[in-house]
Write an enzyme that holds these catalytic residues in place. Structure first.
Site, PDB file in Angstrom:
ATOM      1  N   CYS A 131      56.993 -38.273 -12.280  1.00  0.00           N
ATOM      2  CA  CYS A 131      55.653 -38.288 -12.587  1.00  0.00           C
ATOM      3  C   CYS A 131      54.937 -37.189 -12.055  1.00  0.00           C
ATOM      4  O   CYS A 131      54.686 -36.897 -10.895  1.00  0.00           O
ATOM      5  CB  CYS A 131      55.383 -39.750 -11.834  1.00  0.00           C
ATOM      6  SG  CYS A 131      53.337 -39.904 -12.084  1.00  0.00           S
ATOM      7  N   CYS A 134      51.433 -37.876 -10.886  1.00  0.00           N
ATOM      8  CA  CYS A 134      51.624 -38.336  -9.368  1.00  0.00           C
ATOM      9  C   CYS A 134      51.889 -37.278  -8.379  1.00  0.00           C
ATOM     10  O   CYS A 134      51.173 -37.250  -7.369  1.00  0.00           O
ATOM     11  CB  CYS A 134      52.763 -39.440  -9.174  1.00  0.00           C
ATOM     12  SG  CYS A 134      52.520 -40.709 -10.498  1.00  0.00           S
ATOM     13  N   ASP A 135      52.800 -36.451  -8.671  1.00  0.00           N
ATOM     14  CA  ASP A 135      53.298 -35.510  -7.602  1.00  0.00           C
ATOM     15  C   ASP A 135      53.181 -34.143  -7.816  1.00  0.00           C
ATOM     16  O   ASP A 135      53.422 -33.230  -6.990  1.00  0.00           O
ATOM     17  CB  ASP A 135      54.959 -35.663  -7.556  1.00  0.00           C
ATOM     18  CG  ASP A 135      55.156 -37.217  -7.039  1.00  0.00           C
ATOM     19  OD1 ASP A 135      54.288 -37.627  -6.351  1.00  0.00           O
ATOM     20  OD2 ASP A 135      56.221 -37.652  -7.540  1.00  0.00           O
TER      21      ASP A 135
HETATM   22  C1  FAD Z   1      58.870 -41.743  -7.618  1.00  0.00           C
HETATM   23  C2  FAD Z   1      57.561 -42.046  -8.093  1.00  0.00           C
HETATM   24  C3  FAD Z   1      56.564 -41.498  -7.604  1.00  0.00           C
HETATM   25  C4  FAD Z   1      55.215 -42.250  -7.955  1.00  0.00           C
HETATM   26  N1  FAD Z   1      54.038 -41.843  -7.428  1.00  0.00           N
HETATM   27  C5  FAD Z   1      52.634 -42.434  -7.926  1.00  0.00           C
HETATM   28  C6  FAD Z   1      51.706 -41.990  -7.128  1.00  0.00           C
HETATM   29  O1  FAD Z   1      51.478 -40.994  -6.261  1.00  0.00           O
HETATM   30  N2  FAD Z   1      50.388 -42.513  -7.724  1.00  0.00           N
HETATM   31  C7  FAD Z   1      50.441 -43.401  -8.773  1.00  0.00           C
HETATM   32  O2  FAD Z   1      49.359 -43.926  -9.135  1.00  0.00           O
HETATM   33  N3  FAD Z   1      51.516 -43.832  -9.495  1.00  0.00           N
HETATM   34  C8  FAD Z   1      52.813 -43.384  -8.865  1.00  0.00           C
HETATM   35  N4  FAD Z   1      53.986 -43.743  -9.635  1.00  0.00           N
HETATM   36  C9  FAD Z   1      53.839 -44.578 -10.704  1.00  0.00           C
HETATM   37  C10 FAD Z   1      53.703 -45.945 -10.289  1.00  0.00           C
HETATM   38  O3  FAD Z   1      54.678 -46.174  -9.211  1.00  0.00           O
HETATM   39  C11 FAD Z   1      53.742 -46.996 -11.227  1.00  0.00           C
HETATM   40  O4  FAD Z   1      52.840 -46.782 -12.243  1.00  0.00           O
HETATM   41  C12 FAD Z   1      53.541 -48.388 -10.757  1.00  0.00           C
HETATM   42  O5  FAD Z   1      54.434 -48.842  -9.846  1.00  0.00           O
HETATM   43  C13 FAD Z   1      53.614 -49.469 -11.745  1.00  0.00           C
HETATM   44  O6  FAD Z   1      53.511 -50.907 -11.388  1.00  0.00           O
HETATM   45  P1  FAD Z   1      53.979 -51.912 -12.101  1.00  0.00           P
HETATM   46  O7  FAD Z   1      53.870 -53.248 -11.133  1.00  0.00           O
HETATM   47  O8  FAD Z   1      53.506 -51.932 -13.488  1.00  0.00           O
HETATM   48  O9  FAD Z   1      55.711 -51.745 -12.067  1.00  0.00           O
HETATM   49  P2  FAD Z   1      56.535 -51.370 -11.213  1.00  0.00           P
HETATM   50  O10 FAD Z   1      56.195 -50.836  -9.925  1.00  0.00           O
HETATM   51  O11 FAD Z   1      57.689 -50.666 -11.886  1.00  0.00           O
HETATM   52  O12 FAD Z   1      57.268 -53.009 -10.772  1.00  0.00           O
HETATM   53  C14 FAD Z   1      57.893 -53.642 -11.528  1.00  0.00           C
HETATM   54  C15 FAD Z   1      58.424 -54.692 -10.594  1.00  0.00           C
HETATM   55  O13 FAD Z   1      59.160 -55.820 -11.555  1.00  0.00           O
HETATM   56  C16 FAD Z   1      60.596 -56.271 -10.986  1.00  0.00           C
HETATM   57  N5  FAD Z   1      61.243 -56.485 -12.072  1.00  0.00           N
HETATM   58  C17 FAD Z   1      61.953 -55.831 -12.961  1.00  0.00           C
HETATM   59  N6  FAD Z   1      62.657 -56.508 -13.905  1.00  0.00           N
HETATM   60  C18 FAD Z   1      62.508 -57.864 -13.433  1.00  0.00           C
HETATM   61  C19 FAD Z   1      63.085 -59.032 -13.619  1.00  0.00           C
HETATM   62  N7  FAD Z   1      64.045 -59.301 -14.920  1.00  0.00           N
HETATM   63  N8  FAD Z   1      62.992 -60.320 -13.195  1.00  0.00           N
HETATM   64  C20 FAD Z   1      62.209 -60.178 -11.640  1.00  0.00           C
HETATM   65  N9  FAD Z   1      61.660 -58.890 -11.457  1.00  0.00           N
HETATM   66  C21 FAD Z   1      61.579 -57.802 -12.398  1.00  0.00           C
HETATM   67  C22 FAD Z   1      61.034 -54.903 -10.177  1.00  0.00           C
HETATM   68  O14 FAD Z   1      61.802 -55.415  -9.152  1.00  0.00           O
HETATM   69  C23 FAD Z   1      59.523 -54.607  -9.571  1.00  0.00           C
HETATM   70  O15 FAD Z   1      59.359 -55.180  -8.468  1.00  0.00           O
HETATM   71  C24 FAD Z   1      55.348 -43.049  -9.337  1.00  0.00           C
HETATM   72  C25 FAD Z   1      56.339 -43.764  -9.624  1.00  0.00           C
HETATM   73  C26 FAD Z   1      57.701 -43.071  -9.358  1.00  0.00           C
HETATM   74  C27 FAD Z   1      58.789 -43.559  -9.973  1.00  0.00           C
END
Ligand code: FAD
Length: 307
Positions: A131, A134-135
């Site tokens: 990302c 993000c970084d």
């Molecule tokens: C390395 C990295 C660094 C980042 N740094 C930043 C940053 O500095 N600032 C920023 O704003 N964003 C950052 N991001 C982006 C940010 O992390 C994501 O946009 C955010 O986490 C999305 O949130 P979400 O809840 O939609 O999904 P996710 O965080 O992807 O969470 C998805 C959840 O669903 C669960 N899940 C998946 N499939 C199933 C299933 N079948 N049954 C039950 N549970 C399931 C997973 O276990 C997880 O808990 C970064 C991403 C990465 C990879």
């Protein structure tokens, strides 16, 4: 029978849990295989509002979970493997156990595709990233490498030239999947250097707990060499976690949930939140905002249904 089950414990799922728990709906949150979601694998988050010094990613999501639990949210280990959304109540198979719910918030995110290099996972958040938004700011005046050949790789490479002293774009083929306009933009940027027909064999240095160099291999000349690099951005796409809902929910050609306005899916009572629907912004704060929207939709839906 649950009033609401939330699938996923990232920023979207946790925020939906805080709101629905405060509305007294006793949400059940399914943690999934990555409790805390994508932020649980990163280190410092500098762009989540309210933290002038930044905040450790795993701490941020853990605090959200504690906040939801304080209002009565229940978290369970496991993942949803199968779902029956053909009629309400909806049925979910969580590690072999079927649960029923009146409403559902799908916050299962989209996982970044990685290259599968031996050291890649060990250096995520230590120089390996998926990302740029993000970084990128961590690599001011440093050497940056972007891997990929599509539009997102071009976009990330261009964006990262704001920070890096140089940005090298590595692509395994001669030709690019990226659209002409995005490719031209990157080609005309004097800070972007192209390495075509080249694959990355590994990223170093796990011993120092930071990225210092990569080993590259040119597939045409068969030459292998080490190149110094500080920030290593993998931009080869994301996989939305929607497998259990295929054939039941409206998904786009890449598997992202298609929104029907607000947080609504094509099925009344089933809502989306976060990266599982949002292929555009993919940020912690937008995912949290989407979790709030889905929770408010659930409250209104249940009230209209007389629950
Ligand atoms: C390395 C990295 C660094 C980042 N740094 C930043 C940053 O500095 N600032 C920023 O704003 N964003 C950052 N991001 C982006 C940010 O992390 C994501 O946009 C955010 O986490 C999305 O949130 P979400 O809840 O939609 O999904 P996710 O965080 O992807 O969470 C998805 C959840 O669903 C669960 N899940 C998946 N499939 C199933 C299933 N079948 N049954 C039950 N549970 C399931 C997973 O276990 C997880 O808990 C970064 C991403 C990465 C990879």
């Amino acid at each position: 029978m649950h009033d609401v089950v939330i699938i996923g414990s990232g920023c979207a799922g946790n925020t939906a849990a805080i709101y629905t728990a405060r509305a007294n709906l006793k949400p059940l949150v399914v943690l999934g295989h990555e409790p805390g979601g994508q932020l649980s694998i990163t280190s410092l988050v500098e762009n989540f509002p309210g933290f002038p010094e930044g905040v450790n990613g795993p701490d941020l999501v853990e605090n959200m979970k504690k906040q939801a639990e304080a209002f009565g949210a229940e978290y369970m280990h496991g993942a949803v493997g199968e779902a029956d959304l053909s009629k309400a109540p909806f049925r979910l198979n969580i590690d072999g156990e079927w649960r029923e719910t009146r409403t559902l918030i799908i916050a299962s995110g989209a996982s970044a595709r990685w290259l599968g290099l031996p050291n890649e996972q060990k250096l995520i958040g230590r120089g390996v990233s998926s990302c740029a938004t993000c970084d990128g700011a961590f690599y001011r005046d440093r050497k940056i490498m972007v891997i990929g050949g599509g539009d997102s790789a071009m976009e990330e490479a261009n964006f990262l030239t704001r920070f890096g002293s140089e940005v090298t774009l590595v692509h395994r083929r001669e030709n690019f999947r990226a659209s002409k306009i995005m490719l031209e933009r990157a080609r005309s940027n004097p800070k972007v250097k192209f390495l075509n027909n080249t694959v990355v064999e590994d990223v170093h240095d796990v011993g120092q707990n930071m990225v210092t160099a990569v080993r590259l291999h040119n597939l045409v000349t068969d030459q292998t060499w080490e190149q110094e690099v500080d920030g290593f951005f993998v931009a080869i796409g994301h996989i939305p976690n929607t497998k259990p809902f295929r054939g039941q929910l409206d998904l786009d050609d890449e598997g992202y949930i298609v929104t029907h306005g607000g947080a609504r899916t094509n099925i009344p009572g089933v809502f989306h939140a976060g990266d599982v629907q949002d292929r555009n912004y993919r940020q912690a704060i937008t995912a949290a905002g989407a979790g709030c929207m889905a929770a408010i939709e659930v409250e209104r839906y249940l009230e209209a249904e007389g629950h």
